[in-house]
Write a protein that holds these residues in place. Structure first.
Motif, PDB file in Angstrom:
ATOM      1  N   PHE A 116      23.613  44.996  29.483  1.00 45.68           N
ATOM      2  CA  PHE A 116      23.363  44.486  30.821  1.00 45.68           C
ATOM      3  C   PHE A 116      24.667  43.969  31.457  1.00 45.68           C
TER       4      PHE A 116
ATOM      5  N   GLN B 208      26.407  56.773  45.989  1.00 45.57           N
ATOM      6  CA  GLN B 208      27.720  57.265  46.392  1.00 45.57           C
ATOM      7  C   GLN B 208      27.642  58.702  46.887  1.00 45.57           C
ATOM      8  N   GLU B 209      26.612  59.424  46.463  1.00 44.54           N
ATOM      9  CA  GLU B 209      26.444  60.792  46.959  1.00 44.54           C
ATOM     10  C   GLU B 209      26.166  60.743  48.465  1.00 44.54           C
ATOM     11  N   GLY B 210      25.578  59.626  48.935  1.00 40.02           N
ATOM     12  CA  GLY B 210      25.285  59.464  50.349  1.00 40.02           C
ATOM     13  C   GLY B 210      26.566  59.435  51.160  1.00 40.02           C
ATOM     14  N   SER B 211      27.471  58.532  50.851  1.00 35.93           N
ATOM     15  CA  SER B 211      28.725  58.493  51.576  1.00 35.93           C
ATOM     16  C   SER B 211      29.851  57.957  50.703  1.00 35.93           C
ATOM     17  N   LEU B 212      30.851  58.780  50.529  1.00 37.89           N
ATOM     18  CA  LEU B 212      32.039  58.368  49.790  1.00 37.89           C
ATOM     19  C   LEU B 212      32.760  57.248  50.518  1.00 37.89           C
TER      20      LEU B 212
ATOM     21  N   PRO C 143      23.543  52.429  42.421  1.00 37.59           N
ATOM     22  CA  PRO C 143      24.765  52.561  43.225  1.00 37.59           C
ATOM     23  C   PRO C 143      25.502  53.870  42.940  1.00 37.59           C
ATOM     24  N   LEU C 144      25.392  54.341  41.693  1.00 39.40           N
ATOM     25  CA  LEU C 144      26.025  55.608  41.334  1.00 39.40           C
ATOM     26  C   LEU C 144      25.412  56.764  42.118  1.00 39.40           C
TER      27      LEU C 144
ATOM     28  N   VAL D 168      38.035  60.029  52.052  1.00 34.28           N
ATOM     29  CA  VAL D 168      37.862  59.799  50.617  1.00 34.28           C
ATOM     30  C   VAL D 168      37.609  61.141  49.952  1.00 34.28           C
TER      31      VAL D 168
ATOM     32  N   PHE E   5      20.994  49.314  37.920  1.00 32.05           N
ATOM     33  CA  PHE E   5      22.443  49.304  38.079  1.00 32.05           C
ATOM     34  C   PHE E   5      23.032  50.701  38.231  1.00 32.05           C
TER      35      PHE E   5
ATOM     36  N   ALA F  16      16.571  47.695  33.996  1.00 34.48           N
ATOM     37  CA  ALA F  16      17.903  47.157  34.248  1.00 34.48           C
ATOM     38  C   ALA F  16      18.922  48.281  34.408  1.00 34.48           C
TER      39      ALA F  16
ATOM     40  N   PHE G  14      14.724  46.854  29.726  1.00 30.75           N
ATOM     41  CA  PHE G  14      16.019  47.498  29.532  1.00 30.75           C
ATOM     42  C   PHE G  14      16.164  48.714  30.456  1.00 30.75           C
TER      43      PHE G  14
ATOM     44  N   LYS H  94      39.615  49.573  42.232  1.00 29.64           N
ATOM     45  CA  LYS H  94      38.833  48.395  42.615  1.00 29.64           C
ATOM     46  C   LYS H  94      39.127  47.241  41.681  1.00 29.64           C
TER      47      LYS H  94
ATOM     48  N   LEU I 218      10.113  44.708  26.328  1.00 31.98           N
ATOM     49  CA  LEU I 218      11.574  44.557  26.310  1.00 31.98           C
ATOM     50  C   LEU I 218      12.253  45.871  26.648  1.00 31.98           C
ATOM     51  N   ARG I 219      11.723  46.911  26.056  1.00 33.30           N
ATOM     52  CA  ARG I 219      12.310  48.236  26.280  1.00 33.30           C
ATOM     53  C   ARG I 219      12.226  48.606  27.768  1.00 33.30           C
TER      54      ARG I 219
ATOM     55  N   GLU J 228      35.142  63.430  52.323  1.00 35.89           N
ATOM     56  CA  GLU J 228      34.598  62.908  53.576  1.00 35.89           C
ATOM     57  C   GLU J 228      35.702  62.405  54.487  1.00 35.89           C
TER      58      GLU J 228
ATOM     59  N   LEU K 131      32.581  53.561  49.728  1.00 31.20           N
ATOM     60  CA  LEU K 131      33.307  53.006  48.596  1.00 31.20           C
ATOM     61  C   LEU K 131      34.497  52.171  49.039  1.00 31.20           C
TER      62      LEU K 131
ATOM     63  N   LEU L  32      32.407  53.522  39.735  1.00 31.40           N
ATOM     64  CA  LEU L  32      32.202  54.131  41.044  1.00 31.40           C
ATOM     65  C   LEU L  32      33.511  54.675  41.600  1.00 31.40           C
TER      66      LEU L  32
END
Lengths: 201, 301
Positions: free
Chosen positions: A23, B22-26, B18-19, A67, B15, B11, B8, A201, B4-5, A76, B29, A34
């Motif tokens: 985590f 990024q395909e949406g707009s570089l 966000p990866l 970028v 997280f 989680a 996990f 970053k 718990l699994r 882009e 970043l 990223l």
């Protein structure tokens, strides 16, 4: 409490530890991941030329944002229409007010991909290799699929992008009245020249 | 264990979004640009005059604006005078952008009355957003006119040159509210060196208001009104307040302004303090201004 219970508690404890570590790691490195393999600039050059027998018009913008994802070749561009500079103040005013309507459509963008990027990257960007980029150009609020050619070179840590292409005002609903039809070219030549730095970053 | 699994997985999923994003707009970043842009409100009027008076627009640095203006005779002067077209007063003027914030200009009005004029126009604040937030344009205009008409009245001889001088000082505060609508206020004072009698003040305070509504990209409707505060002008003459309504038509390098006005003068002291036309009686004039700009000097960045 029995032994099995203690054992079970230990296992749970071990797993919790693992989860918490993962985590924390994902928080700590998520944002770094990223930015990996990305190159960027905020001061790319974009200029355009309109040539007619009556009048030549040119404009320069030194504040293009770009970028490039070195992993995938995704690319882009974004540029503020108001940052184009003309030799005559009136041209700039008319460009913003009458043609590009920059209050309503402040930016032009390109979102796309350099084709076969990985191959050229892996062979170290041999000079003179023409690459193709394909994607969506957005000007004056109108989106259009385009394919263009250009060059990518690596300059030490940095990347150099160059491209030239033609934009037709009519493709983007840019209305040119009859009175100035002879002053503005049907096909506008656009040059892009940007030096990208690694994004950290 | 199950729960718990699943925590996990949730989680990890949370997280990793966000990866995916990024395909949406570089471009997302990039960190916020620490150097905000200056976004000036431009082209609130098509040209530097609303109709007779100054607008909050300026000629750009190095731009020369050649202006030719006509005010014909009154519309109610009848068919024999072609409703005023036979009798024109004209002004030729040159305005120049000395710096991005300073314009100067000279002009000559000729016809039945003759004037020379010159002005200095300075922009103190420019409406903008971004780096700085300024909601209005604020300008200062000072104008001087020289009366060039012959004075034949023997009682006034010798007629001093200083008697021929008029000064006008103006503050223009205005705002481009939207692409389609601009409005400005012009508190002004006109100083006349010579007035005909004691009841007439040398200094005349005037409040002006002017605005435009853009009808299409290249055509706008303008209006302008100057209210002269009471008990300042010669009570023996029927003076009226100047009211003008007209269109701006832009054709690339030219701006044509076509309008109706009850004023004859095209210089500040003329239309502010010497308007006698009565709109209700058809005592109005057709007029036009033609503005042509030339870039005579290209400032380096």
């Amino acid at each position: 409490m029995t032994d099995t219970n203690i054992e079970l508690n230990n296992t749970i404890y071990q797993r919790m530890k693992k989860i918490i570590t993962l985590f924390v790691l994902s928080i700590a490195f998520g944002s770094t991941l990223l930015a990996q393999g990305k190159y960027f600039t905020r001061d790319g050059n974009i200029s355009f030329f309109s040539e007619t027998p009556v009048e030549d018009i040119e404009a320069h913008n030194k504040k293009a944002t770009c970028v490039l994802d070195d992993e995938t070749g995704t690319l882009e561009f974004a540029v503020l229409i108001k940052s184009f500079e003309f030799e005559k103040a009136l041209m700039e005013e008319h460009f913003n007010e009458n043609y590009m309507e920059s209050n309503e459509y402040p930016k032009a963008t390109f979102k796309g991909k350099i084709l076969d990027y990985a191959g050229v990257r892996d062979s170290g960007f041999p000079p003179g290799v023409e690459l193709k980029a394909q994607g969506t150009m957005m000007i004056h609020g109108v989106e259009k699929e385009i394919t263009t050619t250009g060059y990518v070179t690596r300059d030490g840590e940095n990347m150099q992008l160059k491209s030239s292409f033609v934009v037709k005002p009519e493709d983007y609903n840019i209305e040119i009245p009859n009175t100035v039809r002879d002053n503005i070219a049907k096909e506008i030549a656009v040059n892009v020249d940007a030096e990208l730095k690694p994004l950290k970053k | 264990m199950r729960s718990l699994r699943s925590i996990f997985f949730i989680a990890v999923f949370a997280f990793s979004t966000p990866l995916l994003a990024q395909e949406g707009s570089l471009l997302d970043l990039l960190p916020e640009d620490d150097e905000p842009t200056e976004d000036f409100a431009t082209a609130g009027f098509k040209t530097t005059r609303i109709i007779n008076g100054q607008s909050f627009e300026m000629n750009a640095h190095g731009v020369l604006d050649f202006k030719i203006s006509h005010r014909f005779g009154t519309v109610n002067s009848g068919a024999i005078n072609a409703f005023g077209l036979d009798n024109a007063l004209m002004r030729i003027g040159l305005d120049y952008g000395v710096t991005p914030w300073l314009n100067v200009g000279i002009g000559r009005s000729g016809g039945s009355v003759k004037y020379y004029d010159g002005f200095v126009k300075a922009r103190i604040l420019r409406q903008q957003t971004g780096k700085k937030n300024i909601p209005v344009h604020l300008l200062w205009v000072s104008d001087m006119a020289i009366d060039g008409n012959p004075v034949n009245n023997p009682e006034l001889q010798p007629y001093l040159f200083s008697n021929r001088l008029y000064y006008t000082h103006q503050i223009i505060v205005g705002r481009k509210f939207s692409d389609g609508f601009s409005l400005q206020l012009m508190p002004s004072v006109v100083h006349r060196n010579f007035v005909p009698n004691k009841q007439t003040s040398n200094d005349v305070f005037v409040m002006g208001v002017g605005g435009r509504v853009k009808l299409t990209k290249r055509v706008a409707l303008n209006a302008e009104y100057y209210y002269v505060l009471p008990n300042q002008l010669d009570p023996n003459v029927n003076y009226t307040n100047s009211l003008s309504i007209g269109f701006d038509i832009e054709t690339g390098g030219h701006v044509f302004q076509l309008h109706f006005t009850n004023s004859r003068g095209m210089v500040e002291n003329g239309f502010m303090t010497d308007t006698q036309g009565d709109w209700a009686a058809g005592d109005i004039r057709f007029g036009f201004n033609v503005s042509r700009v030339f870039t005579v000097y290209r400032p380096k960045d």
